[in-house]
Design an enzyme around this catalytic site. Structure first.
Site, PDB file in Angstrom:
ATOM      1  N   ARG A 157     -22.321  53.983  83.165  1.00  0.00           N
ATOM      2  CA  ARG A 157     -23.134  55.167  83.477  1.00  0.00           C
ATOM      3  C   ARG A 157     -23.868  55.707  82.245  1.00  0.00           C
ATOM      4  NH1 ARG A 157     -21.565  53.008  87.258  1.00  0.00           N
ATOM      5  NH2 ARG A 157     -20.667  53.858  89.172  1.00  0.00           N
ATOM      6  N   SER A 235     -22.140  62.082  92.558  1.00  0.00           N
ATOM      7  CA  SER A 235     -20.900  62.284  91.799  1.00  0.00           C
ATOM      8  C   SER A 235     -21.185  63.180  90.598  1.00  0.00           C
ATOM      9  CB  SER A 235     -20.332  60.940  91.332  1.00  0.00           C
ATOM     10  OG  SER A 235     -19.985  60.139  92.434  1.00  0.00           O
ATOM     11  N   GLU A 333     -21.877  63.815  85.098  1.00  0.00           N
ATOM     12  CA  GLU A 333     -22.806  62.696  85.210  1.00  0.00           C
ATOM     13  C   GLU A 333     -24.256  63.151  85.318  1.00  0.00           C
ATOM     14  OE1 GLU A 333     -23.606  58.730  87.977  1.00  0.00           O
ATOM     15  OE2 GLU A 333     -21.634  59.655  87.901  1.00  0.00           O
TER      16      GLU A 333
END
Length: 344
Positions: A157, A235, A333
């Site tokens: 990520r 998320s 995130e």
């Protein structure tokens, strides 16, 4: 208001707002603003973005470039998509054409340009596995350059682009996909179970896509105006990656915790499990902000009445609760613009 350009429906006004329909215009707008010393926010699909209630005191450039070119390179198809192309439309085309490598990223909202920034991933696939190069405008050197995948600094990520958001503007992304009617090997147990196969097996591309979409819908992760749980940024926290010492400390606190073992003795831990076990179940509410009723990782603005401050207060409460119980600090995130989580 920038709220109308984000999937959370949050964010105040921009001082200036323009839409760039070509890569040349996108570069020109950003370069001109840089010369003036004007703060600039390059806005994609708004699906991984949290904008402060005060908005953005500068220029917001909405990426509206489109177009995909296709070529053949041996056994692979090479796709180059403009940054403003819709991501799931590209995935749908790949599945329909028999191009393998993106199918497990079905249903991810947003535009192509955001995929290398976040190193978008889901159900065992991530774009780093198929990206060949990324064309960017480098605001430091003031040149347009093509960066090969090895230059992009991809990790879980994360990427060189995310680590220096003020430097690069993604203009186009090139992916290399296998010509195959079958998916890449299914790497995620939940998806394998859904499809009735063992991890490592391959399935028809359409089956993989349908399985992923079904799982995502069940978690409120496919945008749907009728589903308030999809009024989120996906998320909100990444799955923590712990080194050997941190992993041992967590194991002492929670001996049976779920984990994915990594090379070198580290582990990846599901953030959703940590959140639930710390006392934050699905549907947990703080004011008008709420944890999704379908998936603990998503923080939502279900009625449209929350503010960014409301959402970040909930995020801070969750982060602090997990740290207190497990000694693990969750990391957001989505990109935060003009706002921040409460101090730890």
């Amino acid at each position: 208001m920038l709220a109308s350009y984000t999937t959370l429906g949050l964010g105040g006004p921009a001082r200036r707002f323009v839409e760039a329909g070509t890569a040349e215009q996108l570069v020109s707008e950003v370069a001109d603003a840089d010369r003036r010393g004007e703060p600039t926010l390059v806005l994609g699909g708004g699906s991984n973005l949290v904008v402060g209630d005060e908005g953005f005191d500068g220029l917001v450039v909405k990426v509206a470039t489109e177009g995909v070119t296709v070529s053949r390179d041996g056994d692979q198809i090479v796709l180059t998509a403009e940054a403003g192309a819709d991501w799931d439309t590209l995935v749908t085309r790949a599945v329909h054409e028999g191009w393998s490598g993106l199918e497990c990223l079905s249903g991810v909202p947003g535009l192509v340009g955001s995929t290398p920034i976040q190193n978008v991933g889901a159900y065992g696939q991530e774009v780093a596995q198929t990206i060949r190069c990324v064309r960017v405008y480098d605001r430091k050197t003031r040149h347009v350059v093509d960066l090969e995948a090895r230059q992009c600094g991809f990790s879980y990520r994360d990427s060189a682009f995310k680590r220096d958001l003020a430097r690069y503007v993604v203009l186009a992304v090139t992916y290399a996909l296998d010509v195959s009617a079958l998916s890449a090997p299914i790497a995620y147990q939940e998806l394998a179970t859904r499809l009735g196969v063992e991890p490592g097996e391959r399935v028809p591309l359409a089956s993989a896509r349908e399985g992923v979409l079904a799982l995502r819908r069940g978690k409120g992760m496919v945008l749907d105006p009728a589903d308030p749980d999809t009024r989120s940024a996906g998320s909100f926290f990444t799955n923590p990656v712990l080194g050997p010492v941190e992993a041992a400390e967590l194991a002492a606190r929670a001996p049976r915790h779920p984990r994915w073992d990594l090379p070198g003795g580290g582990v990846k831990v599901p953030a959703a499990w940590l959140i639930e076990q710390a006392g934050f179940p699905k549907g947990y509410t703080r004011g008008p902000a709420r944890i999704s009723t379908k998936h603990t990782l998503a923080l939502t603005n279900p009625t449209g009445e929350a503010t960014t401050a409301d959402l970040l207060a909930l995020a801070g409460e969750v982060r602090d609760g997990v740290r207190e119980k497990f000694g693990v600090t969750l990391v957001n995130e989505p990109v935060l613009v003009g706002c921040a989580l409460p101090p730890e």
